[in-house]
Design an enzyme around this catalytic site. Structure first.
Site, PDB file in Angstrom:
ATOM      1  N   GLY A 123     -15.930   2.917 -16.473  1.00 17.48           N
ATOM      2  CA  GLY A 123     -14.681   2.234 -16.174  1.00 17.48           C
ATOM      3  C   GLY A 123     -14.717   1.214 -15.062  1.00 17.48           C
ATOM      4  O   GLY A 123     -13.828   1.177 -14.204  1.00 17.48           O
ATOM      5  N   VAL A 135     -10.426   4.049  -4.497  1.00 14.00           N
ATOM      6  CA  VAL A 135      -9.928   4.506  -3.194  1.00 14.00           C
ATOM      7  C   VAL A 135      -9.061   5.758  -3.347  1.00 14.00           C
ATOM      8  O   VAL A 135      -8.573   6.289  -2.366  1.00 14.00           O
ATOM      9  CB  VAL A 135      -9.153   3.379  -2.481  1.00 14.00           C
ATOM     10  CG1 VAL A 135     -10.088   2.211  -2.152  1.00 14.00           C
ATOM     11  CG2 VAL A 135      -7.947   2.909  -3.295  1.00 14.00           C
ATOM     12  N   ASP A 136      -8.855   6.203  -4.606  1.00 17.21           N
ATOM     13  CA  ASP A 136      -8.137   7.471  -4.807  1.00 17.21           C
ATOM     14  C   ASP A 136      -9.123   8.624  -4.621  1.00 17.21           C
ATOM     15  O   ASP A 136     -10.342   8.394  -4.616  1.00 17.21           O
ATOM     16  CB  ASP A 136      -7.507   7.525  -6.202  1.00 17.21           C
ATOM     17  CG  ASP A 136      -8.533   7.558  -7.335  1.00 17.21           C
ATOM     18  OD1 ASP A 136      -8.513   6.671  -8.203  1.00 17.21           O
ATOM     19  OD2 ASP A 136      -9.403   8.458  -7.332  1.00 17.21           O
ATOM     20  N   TYR A 178       0.830  -1.206   0.000  1.00 17.09           N
ATOM     21  CA  TYR A 178       0.000   0.000   0.000  1.00 17.09           C
ATOM     22  C   TYR A 178       0.863   1.254   0.000  1.00 17.09           C
ATOM     23  O   TYR A 178       0.477   2.272  -0.568  1.00 17.09           O
ATOM     24  CB  TYR A 178      -0.993  -0.022   1.166  1.00 17.09           C
ATOM     25  CG  TYR A 178      -2.221  -0.825   0.812  1.00 17.09           C
ATOM     26  CD1 TYR A 178      -2.315  -2.175   1.136  1.00 17.09           C
ATOM     27  CD2 TYR A 178      -3.257  -0.249   0.086  1.00 17.09           C
ATOM     28  CE1 TYR A 178      -3.421  -2.921   0.750  1.00 17.09           C
ATOM     29  CE2 TYR A 178      -4.368  -0.988  -0.305  1.00 17.09           C
ATOM     30  CZ  TYR A 178      -4.442  -2.330   0.042  1.00 17.09           C
ATOM     31  OH  TYR A 178      -5.522  -3.068  -0.363  1.00 17.09           O
ATOM     32  N   HIS A 189     -15.508   1.515  -1.428  1.00 23.49           N
ATOM     33  CA  HIS A 189     -14.415   0.614  -1.018  1.00 23.49           C
ATOM     34  C   HIS A 189     -13.369   1.334  -0.173  1.00 23.49           C
ATOM     35  O   HIS A 189     -12.204   0.913  -0.104  1.00 23.49           O
ATOM     36  CB  HIS A 189     -13.780  -0.038  -2.256  1.00 23.49           C
ATOM     37  CG  HIS A 189     -14.723  -0.966  -2.961  1.00 23.49           C
ATOM     38  ND1 HIS A 189     -14.558  -1.359  -4.259  1.00 23.49           N
ATOM     39  CD2 HIS A 189     -15.856  -1.575  -2.543  1.00 23.49           C
ATOM     40  CE1 HIS A 189     -15.549  -2.171  -4.606  1.00 23.49           C
ATOM     41  NE2 HIS A 189     -16.353  -2.317  -3.592  1.00 23.49           N
TER      42      HIS A 189
END
Ligand code: APR
Length: 257
Positions: free
Chosen positions: A195, A107-108, A75, A125
């Site tokens: 996407g 998660v960005d 990560y 998420h």
């Protein structure tokens, strides 16, 4: 419009569906951030993560228990990648639609970086910008500097290990966020899907839920997917090329009231 494989006809059909919809929401996945230079999970054309790494080792509680340092290192690597990229034209076009609520599996925080209001981005998420306590009974959480590698460390409140605040396989989604996403998908006229391979549940189930509640489905993806199989309009192309043209001149809202 140069939108790769997308035809003008596909684009116009999708624009018409969006323009005639009083309530629209967006459901996105890793493909939305691919044009920013981030790998997806499964698309071989984007150096897919799960083609190179084992998700049970790196994105599960069992993997973390077996080798926490390996997970933390991975990560840290992903955080370094995120810190090195910027929102693309699709993030910016979506963020410019201030009335839209974005449901994302990502998660960005590239949507927020592009200007989307945080309360209008539902991260199903979790988020890579936070660490949280691994003990489900402790709600300790702290923000982390994206480019700064985080050491394996203990929760200052209960002593259990800290881990990225993302949802791993086999873990539950954040319930409040999930319920908001469900409510939204039950009440839209059109769901714009961008996407995602739409293969990971329960998130992918939002598409069927929206359809069951009468919504049309517009999909943007360079490849056919489980989402395009049920689409009312499928614009085949890259998000950064297609989404600005798709939304150009439209003013979309999720909650007209
Ligand atoms: N523009 C739009 N879509 C793209 C682009 C692009 N430039 N490049 C690839 N895609 C599409 C692929 O064709 C594919 O359909 O993006 C999709 C990416 O699918 P996945 O890699 O499966 O990502 P996603 O659907 O977000 O994964 C869901 O799985 O691993 C877990 O938790 C993780 O949130 C993730 C979930």
């Amino acid at each position: 419009m140069n939108a790769g494989a997308a035809s003008e006809a596909q684009l116009q059909a999708a624009r018409e569906l969006l323009a005639q919809s009083a309530r629209v929401a967006v459901f996105s996945g890793a493909g939305l951030s691919a044009d920013s230079g981030l790998p997806t999970f499964r698309d071989p054309a984007t150096d897919a993560l799960w083609a190179r790494y084992d998700p049970t080792e790196l994105a599960s509680a069992a993997g973390f228990a077996a080798n926490p340092q390996l997970v933390i290192d991975w990560y840290n690597w992903r955080r370094g990648r995120y810190a090195a990229v910027a929102p693309n034209a699709a993030h910016r076009a979506l963020a410019a639609q201030a009335g839209l609520v974005q449901i994302t599996q990502n998660v960005d925080h590239l949507l927020e970086q592009a200007g989307a209001a945080a309360e209008r981005v539902l991260h199903l998420h979790g988020s890579i910008l936070y660490d949280r306590c691994h003990d489900g009974g402790c709600d300790y959480r702290e923000a982390v500097e994206p480019g700064m590698p985080q050491p394996l460390r203990a929760c200052p409140r209960c002593g259990a290990p800290l881990r990225p605040a993302v949802v791993w396989f086999g873990e539950s989604l954040p319930m409040d966020v999930w319920h908001r996403a469900q409510r939204l998908c039950e009440n839209v006229d059109c769901l714009l899907v961008i996407g995602t391979s739409a293969t990971v549940y329960p998130a992918a189930g939002l598409i069927a839920l929206a359809r069951e509640c009468g919504s049309r489905i517009v999909v943007v993806d360079p490849n056919p997917s489980a989402a395009s199989d049920v689409a009312d309009a499928f614009v085949r192309g890259a998000a950064a090329e297609v989404v600005p043209a798709l939304l150009d001149g439209l003013e979309l809202v999720s909650n007209p009231d």
